[in-house]
Design a protein around this motif. Sequence first.
Motif, PDB file in Angstrom:
ATOM      1  N   GLU A  96       0.837  -1.204   0.000  1.00 14.62           N
ATOM      2  CA  GLU A  96       0.000   0.000   0.000  1.00 14.62           C
ATOM      3  C   GLU A  96       0.867   1.248   0.000  1.00 14.62           C
ATOM      4  O   GLU A  96       0.495   2.269  -0.569  1.00 14.62           O
ATOM      5  CB  GLU A  96      -0.948  -0.006   1.197  1.00 14.62           C
ATOM      6  N   GLU A  97       2.034   1.179   0.633  1.00 22.95           N
ATOM      7  CA  GLU A  97       2.954   2.313   0.635  1.00 22.95           C
ATOM      8  C   GLU A  97       3.401   2.641  -0.791  1.00 22.95           C
ATOM      9  O   GLU A  97       3.460   3.803  -1.182  1.00 22.95           O
ATOM     10  CB  GLU A  97       4.169   2.017   1.516  1.00 22.95           C
ATOM     11  N   ARG A  99       1.706   1.944  -3.494  1.00 20.67           N
ATOM     12  CA  ARG A  99       0.543   2.489  -4.186  1.00 20.67           C
ATOM     13  C   ARG A  99       0.394   3.977  -3.853  1.00 20.67           C
ATOM     14  O   ARG A  99       0.125   4.803  -4.715  1.00 20.67           O
ATOM     15  CB  ARG A  99      -0.728   1.755  -3.808  1.00 20.67           C
ATOM     16  N   ALA A 100       0.566   4.351  -2.587  1.00 19.74           N
ATOM     17  CA  ALA A 100       0.426   5.749  -2.165  1.00 19.74           C
ATOM     18  C   ALA A 100       1.449   6.653  -2.844  1.00 19.74           C
ATOM     19  O   ALA A 100       1.195   7.846  -3.017  1.00 19.74           O
ATOM     20  CB  ALA A 100       0.560   5.839  -0.647  1.00 19.74           C
ATOM     21  N   ASN A 101       2.591   6.112  -3.245  1.00 17.20           N
ATOM     22  CA  ASN A 101       3.631   6.902  -3.900  1.00 17.20           C
ATOM     23  C   ASN A 101       3.428   7.061  -5.405  1.00 17.20           C
ATOM     24  O   ASN A 101       4.152   7.823  -6.045  1.00 17.20           O
ATOM     25  CB  ASN A 101       5.014   6.306  -3.621  1.00 17.20           C
ATOM     26  N   ARG A 107      -2.599   5.653  -9.280  1.00 20.54           N
ATOM     27  CA  ARG A 107      -2.936   5.149  -7.945  1.00 20.54           C
ATOM     28  C   ARG A 107      -4.248   4.363  -7.946  1.00 20.54           C
ATOM     29  O   ARG A 107      -4.335   3.286  -7.368  1.00 20.54           O
ATOM     30  CB  ARG A 107      -3.002   6.315  -6.969  1.00 20.54           C
TER      31      ARG A 107
END
Length: 126
Positions: A96-97, A99-101, A107
């Motif tokens: 998920e980290e 994806r957040a970037n 995204r």
Amino acid sequence: MGYGISLHRFVDGEPEALDERVVRETLAPYAVEMGEDVEEMLIRAVDGGEAEVNVSADGISVHRFPTGGVVDVIAELANRLSAAILLPDGALVSSEEQRANLPDGLRDMAAVIEMTGPTLRAALRS
């Protein structure tokens, strides 16, 4: 595979340079041809499958690859680089980290998967 994929690393939605040392270390055991510059190479997996790999400052593209051992190499490379795998219709990330970037447009289209050869193969088939 009838299409190519690419690996890119993002931080806060912005592209980040890939670590060339990690690229070389990961791909060198599979390289059929690789000179001093890592820009273009042909890799061969242990099952005999081959792929064309192009490395640039902004990413790595992989073309004309079978769904066997080459996919294991791609998954290993994505893991070691903390890179997203961009597909024609989305993106695959390992957390998920990650994806957040990703940039805003990617995204929402990204799927989080365990970045292993078998899981990546399954995701590429779907």
